[in-house]
Design a protein around this motif. Structure first.
Motif, PDB file in Angstrom:
ATOM      1  N   LEU A   1      57.801  13.254  -8.867  1.00  0.00           N
ATOM      2  CA  LEU A   1      57.365  14.649  -8.790  1.00  0.00           C
ATOM      3  C   LEU A   1      56.544  15.021 -10.027  1.00  0.00           C
ATOM      4  O   LEU A   1      55.479  15.636  -9.912  1.00  0.00           O
ATOM      5  CB  LEU A   1      58.585  15.569  -8.667  1.00  0.00           C
ATOM      6  N   PHE A   2      57.014  14.643 -11.206  1.00  0.00           N
ATOM      7  CA  PHE A   2      56.289  14.979 -12.427  1.00  0.00           C
ATOM      8  C   PHE A   2      54.945  14.256 -12.477  1.00  0.00           C
ATOM      9  O   PHE A   2      53.953  14.808 -12.974  1.00  0.00           O
ATOM     10  CB  PHE A   2      57.137  14.645 -13.658  1.00  0.00           C
ATOM     11  N   ARG A   3      54.890  13.037 -11.959  1.00  0.00           N
ATOM     12  CA  ARG A   3      53.599  12.340 -11.893  1.00  0.00           C
ATOM     13  C   ARG A   3      52.634  13.096 -10.984  1.00  0.00           C
ATOM     14  O   ARG A   3      51.441  13.238 -11.300  1.00  0.00           O
ATOM     15  CB  ARG A   3      53.807  10.917 -11.373  1.00  0.00           C
ATOM     16  N   ASP A   4      53.147  13.575  -9.852  1.00  0.00           N
ATOM     17  CA  ASP A   4      52.280  14.307  -8.926  1.00  0.00           C
ATOM     18  C   ASP A   4      51.853  15.656  -9.495  1.00  0.00           C
ATOM     19  O   ASP A   4      50.709  16.092  -9.296  1.00  0.00           O
ATOM     20  CB  ASP A   4      52.996  14.493  -7.583  1.00  0.00           C
ATOM     21  N   ILE A   5      52.760  16.337 -10.186  1.00  0.00           N
ATOM     22  CA  ILE A   5      52.386  17.602 -10.818  1.00  0.00           C
ATOM     23  C   ILE A   5      51.281  17.348 -11.844  1.00  0.00           C
ATOM     24  O   ILE A   5      50.318  18.116 -11.945  1.00  0.00           O
ATOM     25  CB  ILE A   5      53.612  18.260 -11.488  1.00  0.00           C
ATOM     26  N   ARG A   6      51.413  16.285 -12.617  1.00  0.00           N
ATOM     27  CA  ARG A   6      50.367  15.941 -13.588  1.00  0.00           C
ATOM     28  C   ARG A   6      49.027  15.756 -12.894  1.00  0.00           C
ATOM     29  O   ARG A   6      47.992  16.254 -13.349  1.00  0.00           O
ATOM     30  CB  ARG A   6      50.759  14.654 -14.321  1.00  0.00           C
ATOM     31  N   THR A   7      49.026  15.051 -11.746  1.00  0.00           N
ATOM     32  CA  THR A   7      47.794  14.832 -11.003  1.00  0.00           C
ATOM     33  C   THR A   7      47.215  16.144 -10.483  1.00  0.00           C
ATOM     34  O   THR A   7      46.009  16.397 -10.589  1.00  0.00           O
ATOM     35  CB  THR A   7      48.042  13.873  -9.829  1.00  0.00           C
ATOM     36  N   VAL A   8      48.076  16.977  -9.928  1.00  0.00           N
ATOM     37  CA  VAL A   8      47.616  18.269  -9.390  1.00  0.00           C
ATOM     38  C   VAL A   8      47.014  19.127 -10.490  1.00  0.00           C
ATOM     39  O   VAL A   8      45.926  19.708 -10.341  1.00  0.00           O
ATOM     40  CB  VAL A   8      48.783  19.014  -8.712  1.00  0.00           C
ATOM     41  N   GLU A   9      47.683  19.222 -11.618  1.00  0.00           N
ATOM     42  CA  GLU A   9      47.248  20.110 -12.687  1.00  0.00           C
ATOM     43  C   GLU A   9      46.009  19.589 -13.410  1.00  0.00           C
ATOM     44  O   GLU A   9      45.135  20.355 -13.799  1.00  0.00           O
ATOM     45  CB  GLU A   9      48.390  20.335 -13.690  1.00  0.00           C
ATOM     46  N   SER A  10      45.923  18.271 -13.584  1.00  0.00           N
ATOM     47  CA  SER A  10      44.787  17.706 -14.323  1.00  0.00           C
ATOM     48  C   SER A  10      43.604  17.397 -13.423  1.00  0.00           C
ATOM     49  O   SER A  10      42.451  17.414 -13.864  1.00  0.00           O
ATOM     50  CB  SER A  10      45.208  16.427 -15.047  1.00  0.00           C
ATOM     51  N   GLY A  11      43.878  17.092 -12.137  1.00  0.00           N
ATOM     52  CA  GLY A  11      42.815  16.688 -11.232  1.00  0.00           C
ATOM     53  C   GLY A  11      42.236  15.339 -11.576  1.00  0.00           C
ATOM     54  O   GLY A  11      41.130  14.989 -11.135  1.00  0.00           O
ATOM     55  N   GLU A  12      42.971  14.525 -12.340  1.00  0.00           N
ATOM     56  CA  GLU A  12      42.489  13.219 -12.768  1.00  0.00           C
ATOM     57  C   GLU A  12      43.513  12.140 -12.459  1.00  0.00           C
ATOM     58  O   GLU A  12      44.702  12.414 -12.291  1.00  0.00           O
ATOM     59  CB  GLU A  12      42.222  13.223 -14.281  1.00  0.00           C
ATOM     60  N   ARG A  13      43.027  10.911 -12.421  1.00  0.00           N
ATOM     61  CA  ARG A  13      43.911   9.763 -12.237  1.00  0.00           C
ATOM     62  C   ARG A  13      44.655   9.473 -13.544  1.00  0.00           C
ATOM     63  O   ARG A  13      44.106   9.645 -14.634  1.00  0.00           O
ATOM     64  CB  ARG A  13      43.094   8.536 -11.835  1.00  0.00           C
ATOM     65  N   ALA A  14      45.912   9.054 -13.419  1.00  0.00           N
ATOM     66  CA  ALA A  14      46.698   8.726 -14.605  1.00  0.00           C
ATOM     67  C   ALA A  14      46.055   7.572 -15.364  1.00  0.00           C
ATOM     68  O   ALA A  14      45.616   6.590 -14.765  1.00  0.00           O
ATOM     69  CB  ALA A  14      48.123   8.369 -14.211  1.00  0.00           C
ATOM     70  N   ARG A  15      46.008   7.693 -16.683  1.00  0.00           N
ATOM     71  CA  ARG A  15      45.451   6.627 -17.519  1.00  0.00           C
ATOM     72  C   ARG A  15      46.469   6.123 -18.533  1.00  0.00           C
ATOM     73  O   ARG A  15      46.415   4.977 -18.952  1.00  0.00           O
ATOM     74  CB  ARG A  15      44.198   7.125 -18.250  1.00  0.00           C
ATOM     75  N   LEU A  16      47.368   6.979 -18.943  1.00  0.00           N
ATOM     76  CA  LEU A  16      48.394   6.605 -19.912  1.00  0.00           C
ATOM     77  C   LEU A  16      49.761   6.854 -19.286  1.00  0.00           C
ATOM     78  O   LEU A  16      49.879   7.345 -18.169  1.00  0.00           O
ATOM     79  CB  LEU A  16      48.240   7.423 -21.190  1.00  0.00           C
ATOM     80  N   GLU A  17      50.796   6.531 -20.022  1.00  0.00           N
ATOM     81  CA  GLU A  17      52.143   6.731 -19.508  1.00  0.00           C
ATOM     82  C   GLU A  17      52.452   8.219 -19.369  1.00  0.00           C
ATOM     83  O   GLU A  17      51.883   9.064 -20.078  1.00  0.00           O
ATOM     84  CB  GLU A  17      53.155   6.048 -20.425  1.00  0.00           C
ATOM     85  N   LEU A  18      53.364   8.520 -18.450  1.00  0.00           N
ATOM     86  CA  LEU A  18      53.715   9.910 -18.141  1.00  0.00           C
ATOM     87  C   LEU A  18      54.196  10.651 -19.385  1.00  0.00           C
ATOM     88  O   LEU A  18      53.905  11.837 -19.571  1.00  0.00           O
ATOM     89  CB  LEU A  18      54.791   9.935 -17.054  1.00  0.00           C
TER      90      LEU A  18
END
Length: 558
Positions: free
Chosen positions: A259-276
């Motif tokens: 869930l926190f990974r998805d919230i990060r994606t929603v809020e940033s609009g970017e693909r993950a590059r570093l650790e959560l």
């Protein structure tokens, strides 16, 4: 520096401490069977650490060792890391200039002292049947090139082939780097890379320590750290701690982290590059904690998205009838073989919680896009980029007409081509998804639902019919090769496939294997089959055409 199973490993020789001040030099290790996995993930993390150029150390984890009287250590846990490091140092050594190569060589092979009559010794020794191979091809300078030419016949066992394959993978990656970058990696490994060592004097104690380290309690999750930052500032409002804990309990710890990974994606609009743990505070949480808005984070972000996330798991938004199509779309999406679609779905569920029409239209289009990706075998990078485009379009207010949400003419054509192809040859979950969607279309309006834990795919025309059977009489070799794995020849069962029954004559097979009275669930896609008196290329072709047309209409591929 070694790969092995988590069985005992006797390391013989001197394990150099490469300036980590963690492992004393003059330690020697010996290991049992090396079970070498791919170094890809660890090497990628090392690259990321190198590119960040941060001053903080790189932590490789822990070792559990047993001290031996002869300065040898037996490795109970950590063998894979030790072997991987040995191979990595050896590859860097064989690609380096003479001066750097000499430094790296000492990390792999203790040079010895000629005047004192002390021979060079490997700092790491594998089990007896692999030790000489590892020393000749990895630990002795210049051995990597010859190692990559070793054939399967020249490698005596799976472990030796794995050593070769991993050395080749690292060599391919590093030979494309310039000398300066390789030297920086060597510096990272020798000056900023740390291992924590736990050692004991006897084997039973070491295994007890290993068991405790690997089985007692749970690792501290990033969400625990986020919770301490948020709830720690809300000590006077204990209801927030309960709300947080209730959300975590409803989802489970693993899904809560997702869930926190998805919230990060929603809020940033970017693909993950570093650790959560690094990205979530920078991209989401700090905006709340630095402005003392911890309660707003829980109320406006965590709880709404946790509720939406739970809907993607349970496929239930509401029990009322108008929500049935939304629940059905969520259930379909849950069967897709990846969750890259989920951040966009979460945004829609959070920002349009009461808009049945919008959610119905959006989730229908999202499932269509996900199904097309699945059928076309689109890999993760372009798939994630497309979903991020959808997310940005939603946030920009483009709505259901956003181009990113639609399929291009080329994508529609390729999806139809995939439907006409050998569906069974797709990854099993993908093929099953297509068949379940087809069954859903055929059963529409009947009120039939399924809740089977086991659903398998079955061929009507067997994959390998015996010589002299009616199958070979009715289907030529070319026809069998063409039709066997296509939609027209497939159906669903709610029990494990029986290879003997698969080869029965059609009349016997349909009466004992495909009818409800034989214990088979009445899948709409299956109950059609017993209505046929015989199974011929013409029947399969007609069924193929009809099934493809149904799916093409469902996903508006025309």
């Amino acid at each position: 520096r070694r790969y092995a199973s988590r069985r005992k490993c006797f390391l013989a020789r001197d394990f150099y401490d490469f300036d980590t001040r963690i492992i004393p030099s003059r330690k020697h290790f010996r290991c049992s069977k090396p079970r070498i996995n791919s170094p890809r993930h660890e090497s990628t993390r090392l690259e990321e650490a190198l590119d960040r150029g941060e001053a903080e150390p790189y932590f490789l984890g822990s070792l559990v060792l047993v001290r031996r009287a002869d300065s040898t250590f037996e490795v109970i846990d950590g063998q894979q890391r030790l072997t991987t490091l040995t191979i990595l140092f050896a590859v860097l050594r064989d690609l380096a200039d003479e001066e750097i190569a000499a430094e790296l060589s000492e990390l792999v092979l203790e040079p010895g002292k000629r005047l004192a009559g002390i021979a060079a010794k490997p700092r790491l020794a594998l089990r007896a049947q692999d030790a000489q191979f590892f020393r000749k091809h990895v630990q002795v300078p210049g051995g990597i090139d010859a190692l990559m030419e070793v054939t399967d016949a020249g490698a005596a066992n799976e472990s030796q082939r794995a050593i070769r394959n991993n050395a080749a993978a690292l060599h391919r990656r590093l030979q494309d780097w310039d000398e300066e970058r390789r030297n920086r990696l060597g510096a990272l490994l020798t000056t900023k890379t740390f291992l924590v060592v736990v050692s004991t004097g006897d084997l039973s104690s070491a295994y007890r320590i290993f068991s405790v380290m690997n089985a007692r309690g749970l690792d501290l999750a990033p969400t625990d750290i986020f919770k301490s930052k948020v709830i720690g500032e809300l000590k006077e409002r204990p209801e927030y701690a309960k709300r947080w804990e209730d959300a975590e309990e409803a989802l489970g710890s693993e899904a809560f982290t997702d869930l926190f990974r998805d919230i990060r994606t929603v809020e940033s609009g970017e693909r993950a590059r570093l650790e959560l743990l690094k990205e979530f505070p920078a991209q989401v949480l700090n905006a709340y904690t630095e402005n003392h808005r911890e309660a707003a984070f829980v109320d406006e972000i965590l709880l709404p998205y946790a509720k939406a996330f739970e809907s993607t798991i349970t496929s239930i938004v509401s029990g009322s009838l108008p929500w049935a199509s939304i629940n059905q779309s969520l259930a379909r999406l849950a069967l897709i073989d990846n969750k890259d679609w989920r951040p966009a779905a979460l945004w829609a569920l959070v920002h349009h919680p009461d808009d049945v029409d919008f959610l119905t239209g959006f989730l229908t289009r999202l499932e269509r896009l996900a199904a097309s990706f699945l059928l076309r075998g689109e890999y993760s990078t372009p798939r994630i980029a497309r979903y991020l485009d959808v997310l940005r379009a939603l946030k920009a207010g483009e709505g259901l007409d956003a181009p990113a949400l639609d399929l291009t003419p080329e994508e529609r054509a390729l999806t139809v081509d995939a439907l006409n192809g050998e569906i069974y040859q797709l990854q099993s979950r993908r093929a099953r998804y297509v068949m379940l969607r087809l069954d859903e279309i055929l059963a529409r309006g009947s009120g039939v639902t399924y809740a089977h834990g086991l659903i398998t795919l079955e061929h009507v025309l067997p994959q390998n019919p015996p010589e002299g059977s009616e199958w070979r009489a009715k289907f030529s070799d070319e026809e069998r090769a063409f039709w066997t794995h296509r939609l027209g020849n497939l159906l669903l069962l709610n029990r494990r496939k029986n290879s003997q029954a698969s080869n029965l004559a059609f009349a016997t097979k349909k009466s004992s294997y495909f009818k409800p009275e034989a214990g088979i669930a009445p899948f709409a896609v299956t109950v059609q089959v017993p209505n046929h008196d015989e199974w011929t290329p013409e029947v399969v072709e007609r069924r193929q055409r009809e099934n493809v047309a149904l799916l093409t209409d469902e996903w508006k591929l025309n």
